[in-house]
Structures are given as C-alpha cells and as structure tokens.
Write an enzyme that holds these catalytic residues in place. Structure first.
Site, PDB file in Angstrom:
ATOM      1  CD  GLU A 188      -2.931   0.951   2.128  1.00 51.65           C
ATOM      2  OE1 GLU A 188      -3.470  -0.403   1.619  1.00 51.65           O
ATOM      3  OE2 GLU A 188      -4.199   1.800   2.315  1.00 51.65           O
ATOM      4  NE  ARG A 189      -2.520   4.677  -0.095  1.00 50.02           N
ATOM      5  CZ  ARG A 189      -3.938   5.681  -0.962  1.00 50.02           C
ATOM      6  NH1 ARG A 189      -3.099   5.526  -2.450  1.00 50.02           N
ATOM      7  NH2 ARG A 189      -4.879   5.089  -0.677  1.00 50.02           N
ATOM      8  CE  LYS A 308      -6.686   2.719   8.500  1.00 51.40           C
ATOM      9  NZ  LYS A 308      -5.836   3.129   7.128  1.00 51.40           N
ATOM     10  CD  GLU A 312      -7.963   5.790   6.138  1.00 51.72           C
ATOM     11  OE1 GLU A 312      -6.794   4.982   5.872  1.00 51.72           O
ATOM     12  OE2 GLU A 312      -7.535   6.905   5.700  1.00 51.72           O
ATOM     13  NE  ARG A 345      -1.319   4.071  11.649  1.00 51.21           N
ATOM     14  CZ  ARG A 345      -1.787   4.497  11.385  1.00 51.21           C
ATOM     15  NH1 ARG A 345      -3.005   4.089  10.635  1.00 51.21           N
ATOM     16  NH2 ARG A 345      -1.138   5.537   9.802  1.00 51.21           N
ATOM     17  NE  ARG A 357      -8.364  13.174   7.374  1.00 54.17           N
ATOM     18  CZ  ARG A 357      -8.269  12.657   6.087  1.00 54.17           C
ATOM     19  NH1 ARG A 357      -8.954  12.393   4.656  1.00 54.17           N
ATOM     20  NH2 ARG A 357      -6.847  11.529   6.328  1.00 54.17           N
ATOM     21  CE  LYS A 381      -1.503   8.577   9.383  1.00 51.29           C
ATOM     22  NZ  LYS A 381      -2.289   8.740   7.449  1.00 51.29           N
ATOM     23  CG  ASP A 386      -3.100  10.760   4.723  1.00 47.76           C
ATOM     24  OD1 ASP A 386      -2.702  10.878   5.451  1.00 47.76           O
ATOM     25  OD2 ASP A 386      -3.838  10.670   4.138  1.00 47.76           O
ATOM     26  CD  GLU A 414      -1.010   8.308   0.556  1.00 40.93           C
ATOM     27  OE1 GLU A 414      -0.541   8.051   2.170  1.00 40.93           O
ATOM     28  OE2 GLU A 414      -2.168   8.406   0.211  1.00 40.93           O
ATOM     29  CG  HIS A 542      -6.492  15.179   1.266  1.00 40.43           C
ATOM     30  ND1 HIS A 542      -6.817  14.510   0.081  1.00 40.43           N
ATOM     31  CD2 HIS A 542      -6.321  14.694   2.358  1.00 40.43           C
ATOM     32  CE1 HIS A 542      -6.605  13.454   0.443  1.00 40.43           C
ATOM     33  NE2 HIS A 542      -6.398  13.530   1.712  1.00 40.43           N
ATOM     34  CD1 TRP A 564     -11.051   9.855   2.584  1.00 38.74           C
ATOM     35  CD2 TRP A 564     -13.018   9.089   1.378  1.00 38.74           C
ATOM     36  NE1 TRP A 564     -11.202   8.925   2.974  1.00 38.74           N
ATOM     37  CE2 TRP A 564     -11.715   8.023   2.311  1.00 38.74           C
ATOM     38  CE3 TRP A 564     -13.701   8.033   0.394  1.00 38.74           C
ATOM     39  CZ2 TRP A 564     -12.046   6.632   2.745  1.00 38.74           C
ATOM     40  CZ3 TRP A 564     -14.038   6.672   0.972  1.00 38.74           C
ATOM     41  CH2 TRP A 564     -12.822   5.974   2.234  1.00 38.74           C
TER      42      TRP A 564
HETATM   43  C1  BDP Z   1      -3.705   7.461   4.192  1.00 35.85           C
HETATM   44  C2  BDP Z   1      -3.402   6.215   3.500  1.00 35.85           C
HETATM   45  C3  BDP Z   1      -3.840   5.253   3.324  1.00 35.85           C
HETATM   46  C4  BDP Z   1      -3.416   4.733   4.681  1.00 35.85           C
HETATM   47  C5  BDP Z   1      -4.002   5.960   5.628  1.00 35.85           C
HETATM   48  C6  BDP Z   1      -3.636   5.103   6.891  1.00 35.85           C
HETATM   49  O1  BDP Z   1      -3.750   7.324   1.635  1.00 35.85           O
HETATM   50  O2  BDP Z   1      -3.917   4.354   2.061  1.00 35.85           O
HETATM   51  O3  BDP Z   1      -4.321   3.928   4.862  1.00 35.85           O
HETATM   52  O4  BDP Z   1      -2.941   6.675   5.510  1.00 35.85           O
HETATM   53  O5  BDP Z   1      -2.783   5.599   7.699  1.00 35.85           O
HETATM   54  O6  BDP Z   1      -2.541   7.915   4.088  1.00 35.85           O
HETATM   55  O7  BDP Z   1      -3.945   4.261   8.227  1.00 35.85           O
END
Ligand code: BDP
Length: 721
Positions: A188-189, A308, A312, A345, A357, A381, A386, A414, A542, A564
């Site tokens: 992923e990413r 996590k 999401e 997280r 958000r 983070k 993000d 990303e 974003h 989003w």
């Molecule tokens: C976002 C990404 C996604 C990750 C998410 C995360 O787009 O793929 O799963 O963060 O950090 O930046 O959980």
C-alpha cells in the site's frame, strides 16, 4: 553477499581511477552503479584521508552482533583502503579496538560511557601501550555495531580519524519502520516494486537481501520493523505467518532489529475463534493473551503490535461502544508479561462526524490522556490530515503530557510525487520536529515532546512508513534513498539537521568532491519546497486526484465521503479560498496552545505557508508582498515549475561527478518532474480560475490545455493503490 562481491569487483577499477586522480587533477569518470549498495558503498579514499587501520581487536567470543560489526568494518576497510583487516587480540598500531564497558584497554578514558545506555557508543582515537588505536566502546554489543557504523561513516565523510572523540546515543527508544506490505506482496502506497518480504517462500527461503536490509537499518540505528500493513489481515496472526515472521526476526536480530506486527482488532472473531472482538470480553482478552504467548514462543524478543482501529473502516473497540483505551490496554495486558508494546494509532476520523476532519484525532484522544497502560504509545502522524507536502504539526503533540506519543512520518511519498519526483523529506521532518508547541514557558518543541515521554519513564519512539521494496534501488529511485536515511538519522536524533544528514548521505552515496556534495545537497534542500509550490502552496492541502493521489484533482467533489473530496479542503468559491479553522470556522485552532492559537488566528500573523490551512480569504486579500492572494497563488505555482526546471539544470552540472547510469536514471525522473510540475500548475490554475472568475495576473502564462481536458485524465492502474 552481493554488496561485497560487487564492491570487490568494482574495487580494482575504482582504486586505479582514484589513484590516477590523486596524481592528475581531472577525476576519471566513475563506473556505473545501480544503487543497490545504498550509502554503504565504501569507495576508495584518497591516501591522505584513508584510515590506517590494520587489525580489529576484540577480546572474547564475538556474538552474532559483534561478528556483524567486524564484518562491516572489514568490508568498509577493504572498500576504502583495499586492505583486509585481520581479527586479533593483541593491540597493534592501527588497531580498531571493539570494547565493552569494563574491558576498555588501559589508558582509554571511558568517561560518560555509563550514561550512553545499551545502544550508545564512544569513538576515540587513543594511544594504548604506545600504539595508536581507534576505540569503539559501548555497554552492549549492539552499541559496538552502531559504533562500527559510526566509525565507517566518519571515515567515509572525511572526518579526521586520528582525532576522533565522538559520543552518541539515541534520544528515542523505538526507531521503527512501518511497512505497509500486504500478504500478497503488494505494498500500500509503495512505489518501489513489491514487498521485500517474500512471504510465499518464507520461512524456508531467506532472501540474502534481508541481511542487507538489516545492515542498512542498523547503519542508521533503526531498531524495529513492523512487517505488515496497518490495514491488516487476520491471517498474519496465524501459525504459518508467525513462523514467517520468526524467520525474519532471526535474520534481523543480530542487527538489533525487533520485529512487530500490525494486528487487526477483530482477528479472533474473524478467525472464528471467539464470538466477539469486544475488548472487555474475558474470552477475547484470553485469546489475545494466548496469542501473545504463542508469538513469544516463536519470537522471544517480539516487539509488539501496531494497531489501526476505528479508522477508515478498520474494526476497533468502538464497534462495541468501548474506547481506544479499552482496546489498547487489553492488548497491552497480553504483551506486558513479555515486555512488548502496543503502538496505537491516532489516525482516526469518521465521515459520519460533520466536524472538521483535522479536529477528530485530538477530540478523541486528548480526553484519554493518562489512561493508557504503561506499555502503550499513541502513534500520531506529523500533521492532522494526512502526510501532505506541508502541514502544521499535529495539535496532539504537547497536549497529552501523561501519554507517550510516538511520531509517525511517511517516508514513502504518497502525496509528494511517488518515487518519480525529487523531494528530500529532511526539511519536512525537521520543520515538524522543531515546531514549538508553546505548551511550556520558554517553549516545547515537538522533538522535546517525543524525547520526554511522560518525563522519561515510558517508552519513546518514532515510526516511518517505509519506502523500501524489491526495486534494485530499494526505494524506487536513487534520491528516495535519502528519505530512508534522513528518517533513520532523525529517529536517532530528533534534534539533528536536515542539511547535515543530506551532506552525509550525498557524500556516501554519490561523491566526495565538495563541489558535488554542495551541488547535490542544494538540490535536495530546495526539492520539497518545489513540490509544495507546484502542488499545494500557501497552506492548501489534499488537492490530489482520488484514490491513487497522483496528480491534481482540486475539482473532485463527488466521493462517497465529503472529507475525501479536495473541494472539502480548499473551499474555493467565487469570493475566496481556504479552510477557515478560526473561531469563526471549525475552530481547530483552539486545539493548539492558546498563545499559538492567538498568533495563527489572525491571517497577518499566520506564516504565509500555512495561510489557507487556517483561513478562508478573499481572492483580493493583500499579501505581505503587496500582491493579491490570487496573484500570489499563481506566483507560487509558477515558482514551483521554475524550481523543478532548476533542479534539472542543477543536476546537469553534476554530470562530471556521477556515474552515467545513475546520472541518466535521475535525469529521466527529473524530466518527468518538470512535465508534471507544469501539469499541476496548469490544471490547478485553470480550475481555481474557473471558480474565481478572475483574469490571470499580468504576465501569467495561460494553462496549456482546457480544464475539461485535465479533468478527463485517468490512471486506472496507478501503483500503490
Ligand atoms: C492514508 C493512505 C492510506 C492509509 C492511511 C493510514 O492513503 O492508504 O491506509 O493513510 O495511514 O495516507 O492508515
């Protein structure tokens, strides 16, 4: 080992070239490289700077970790001087002495060693029994390994080796890579090929590359790796996968690297081994205890879980009307008997909540301060949205004084052009770490918050979402290796300097000629700001296209969740642009220390680079430059394009210093970057112009294509998604 063989093969050629260049001024053109050796290339040093090492002295039976240190010193000496270092027990002139505390050769001053902890080390030039030696001293074997890498770095970067007096110890305890690697080897990413973990062939086949991965991490002091994606699957906690993780742990252990796993909160339920995943159910707690026991039988030094939850769409304790504390503490109790930790997280936000958000993590976590078990870290983070090209620091830093907060940076890019654009993240890391939270009289930086978790009595840490994959360059491009490097160095010392790390990296990775180092470092230092300028200037964020996040999509307004949509973040309309996070708007500002909130609530005292993060302003708002906001915005986009072009021009000047292969590979990417900077600029200007209805500022170039053409661009098979 591959690095070793290649180094040997290249050695004869390069040694000849370097000797020649010492005689004649003009350097011979370096031989081609593919980037696999990273910053551990150990190329021949000119005679005057070459270390005069001739033996390695270690008293006792070397552990696997000490053997790794010895191997690395031999590899480094062989590469830099052409000499093989024998291992001995007698101190001779030119010996490199590896010594644990209590075993320091007589006459060597070990003052301060005791304060350096397990992982710290001293490097000292000393005279022992009339012999000139170099001493690496540490309290534990892992400190000796880190010291060996420290010594090689000193040699490689031209430090005076006869006057060494260096002490170093990590300021954070957990220095961890987070691999977002899936069990099918997709990442992923990830923009650097497949996962380096060949899950299918593990545990029986152990790719030699895992050792080189371990060496690279150990050279920076990275001491943990979370093997799998935070969007985790239940299978990772089943016996076959625990065996695979155990095989990796065996390879990584001598290098001081612990293995961690991302745990899916609903694992026992999904494996049909419990009837619920409610953290307060005794059945569930017992399942996790047994699972932890099972993992520790296979991996006695297992690090713990990264989680996590309720983010999401991932399962979590809130599915059972429990809190993050209930969930984290239940897992922490299972790990505590084995000294494992939970990295929980704080990246949470829910579409059902109408609130900004950017506020949601703080709102959920701040009230939980002081309630987490002692072996829980909350992983936050760097910013509240993000991993954007620029964000203000996350308001949770400094706001949870009774909870260890762990930084989460994203090394994989990303949102900054994948592995195609040059964007050295050192300045981004440094900007976050040096931010003053103003939570204490006299100041309290984010770095200090990380270092001083609950007054030093609880674990501290930093995580970086890895950019490592199966690519021959490891990171997808030569310059993306620098982001792995800088991350590791900042995890060791959050108060370090992005420029200094770039200098170290460039010297070791590309060339030692000061002109080359200067040129490359200058490029690196401007590269991230270039990306900010052509993607998200003045605090915008974003704006990337949907899902894959490649390229501009500021017009996107039709996704399933409002938060989003890029339009949610820029809020551009006929009158103006920007997200009002003042008291008149979402009041996210109130989550910062009052003095900071007061400063940032007035656009005139908000730093211009964060302006539209906090303020919605009219297009004709007068900027400090005297230009209108609209003219300034277009100006930033133009600047970004000019900077991308400048990067390419500067790289052309580096041609004499860099081997042809790496030169061309970087050059190809810079061509893409220039093209895509134009695309970002043109598409964004076309869109914002369509919203504002304003004419382009005088002299501004009209976008090359129509807005509809930009909107029609699609990337159904973009990587990492
Ligand atoms: C976002 C990404 C996604 C990750 C998410 C995360 O787009 O793929 O799963 O963060 O950090 O930046 O959980």
């Amino acid at each position: 080992m591959q690095i070793w063989n290649r180094a040997l093969a290249a050695l004869a050629l390069v040694a000849a070239a370097v000797l020649a260049s010492a005689v004649h001024a003009a350097p011979a053109h370096p031989a081609d490289e593919d980037g696999y050796e990273l910053w551990l290339r150990y190329r021949p040093l000119p005679q005057a700077h070459a270390p005069r090492w001739n033996t390695i002295v270690f008293d006792g039976a070397p552990s696997a970790t000490v053997r790794a240190a010895i191997d690395e010193l031999r590899r480094g000496a062989q590469g830099m001087t052409g000499k093989d270092l024998a291992l001995g027990t007698r101190v001779t002139d030119g010996a490199v002495v590896l010594a644990r505390a209590g075993k320091l050769p007589a006459g060597v001053d070990g003052a301060g060693l005791a304060d350096l902890g397990r992982e710290g080390y001293l490097l000292k030039s000393a005279t022992v029994a009339g012999k000139r030696v170099t001493v690496i001293a540490a309290n534990d074997d892992i400190g000796l390994l880190y010291g060996a890498f420290g010594l090689l770095r000193a040699a490689n970067t031209g430090k005076p080796l006869d006057r060494l007096d260096e002490r170093s110890a990590p300021k954070l305890q957990l220095r961890v890579l987070n691999h977002w690697d899936n069990l099918d080897r997709s990442v992923e990413r990830g923009y650097a090929g497949q996962s380096i973990w060949n899950w299918w062939e593990l545990p029986d086949v152990r790719d030699r590359r895992y050792v080189d991965y371990a060496r690279a991490n150990a050279s920076l002091g990275i001491n943990g790796t979370v093997l799998n994606n935070v969007n985790s699957k239940p299978e990772i906690l089943t016996a076959p996968w625990i065996a695979k993780a155990a095989a990796l742990a065996d390879v990584l252990r001598p290098y001081g690297i612990k293995v961690y796993l991302s745990a899916r909160f609903s694992t026992p339920l999904e494996l049909k081994e419990t009837k619920t995943a409610d953290p307060l159910s005794p059945e569930v707690a017992a399942w996790w205890r047994n699972k932890a026991d099972e993992i520790y039988r296979a991996i006695p030094d297992f690090g713990g879980f990264l989680v996590k939850a309720n983010s999401e769409g991932q399962p979590g304790p809130q599915d059972y009307h429990r809190t993050h504390v209930d969930g984290a503490n239940m897992l922490a109790a299972a790990l505590a008997p084995h000294n494992g930790v939970v990295m929980w997280r704080a990246f949470v936000y829910a579409a059902e909540k109408p609130d900004d958000r950017a506020k949601q993590a703080y709102d959920e976590f701040k009230p939980l301060d002081g309630k987490f078990a002692r072996n829980v870290l909350v992983q936050v983070k760097n910013g509240a949205i993000d991993f954007q090209p620029r964000e203000p620091f996350h308001p949770l830093f400094g706001a949870m004084p009774a909870t260890p907060l762990m930084m989460e940076f994203q090394i994989t890019k990303e949102y900054l052009g994948f592995a195609m654009h040059m964007a050295y993240l050192g300045p981004l890391f440094e900007e976050t770490l040096t931010s003053d939270t103003m939570r204490q009289p006299g100041g309290l930086t984010v770095a200090q918050v990380l270092e001083d978790a609950a007054h030093g009595k609880r674990p501290t840490g930093m995580a970086g979402v890895a950019n490592v994959g199966s690519s021959r360059t490891w990171s997808g491009s030569h310059f993306d290796q620098a982001n792995w490097y800088a991350y590791g160095r900042f995890a060791w010392d959050p108060q370090g300097s992005a420029r200094a790390f770039a200098e170290e990296w460039a010297t070791q990775t590309f060339a030692r000629d000061p002109k080359a180092v200067q040129g490359i470092v200058d490029m690196m230092m401007m590269s991230r700001e270039a990306v900010v300028n052509y993607m998200t200037p003045l605090g915008l964020h974003h704006l990337m296209d949907t899902g894959h996040h490649h390229g501009p999509g500021p017009w996107v307004d039709n996704l399933g969740r409002p938060d989003w949509n890029p339009t949610y973040y820029h809020k551009a309309d006929r009158q103006g642009i920007g997200f009002d996070r003042t008291a008149r708007g979402s009041n996210a500002l109130a989550q910062y220390a009052p003095a900071l909130a007061a400063r940032w609530s007035d656009p005139r005292t908000t730093p211009p680079e964060l302006l539209l993060w906090f303020h919605h302003l009219p297009w004709d708002y007068a900027m400090p430059s005297g230009r209108t906001l609209w003219a300034e915005l277009v100006g930033h986009y133009d600047r970004g394009v000019a900077q991308a072009e400048e990067l390419r021009t500067r790289w052309e000047r580096m041609k004499p210093f860099v081997d042809a292969r790496r030169y061309d590979e970087v050059r190809e990417r810079l061509d893409v970057q220039v093209k895509e900077a134009h695309w970002w600029r043109d598409a964004s200007v076309a869109y914002f112009q369509s919203v504002s209805g304003l004419a382009l500022p005088p002299g501004a170039r009209p976008p090359a294509r129509s807005l509809d053409e930009y909107k029609a661009i699609r990337f159904p098979y973009a990587p990492g998604h």
